[in-house]
Design a protein around this motif. Structure first.
Motif: not given
Length: 87
Positions: A27, A30, A32-33, A37, A41, A72, A76
């Motif tokens: 985790e 990472t 960025y998504w 993704e 997520q 990321a 989150k």
């Protein structure tokens, strides 16, 4: 003759601990998504994401060319904040 005994509960606990550590490492790697993704997520479709929070002024997003990217860690944090407000 050599005999080996393994405490299955202890082995399972050690395995789960190491697995959790590795998941945290992955985790952290990472940065960025992408949209795919983000959908994975959140378990949401792109339309639902757009309807629910995509246009919120605090939602972190950057458009590079024709593609959206989401940092990321910040994403989150936003998603946790957002879902808590829905309860």
């Amino acid at each position: 003759m050599i005999q080996v005994q393994i405490d299955e509960a202890e082995a399972k606990e050690l395995y789960l601990q190491k697995l959790n550590e590795r998941m945290k490492e992955l985790e952290a790697e990472t940065a960025y998504w992408d949209a795919k993704e983000l959908k994975r997520q959140t378990c949401m479709s792109w339309n639902t994401i757009q309807d629910q929070f995509f246009y919120h002024p605090n939602f972190p997003k950057y458009k590079v060319g024709q593609k959206w990217y989401f940092p990321a860690k910040e994403t989150k944090e936003f998603l946790l904040w957002w879902i808590r407000g829905k309860g």
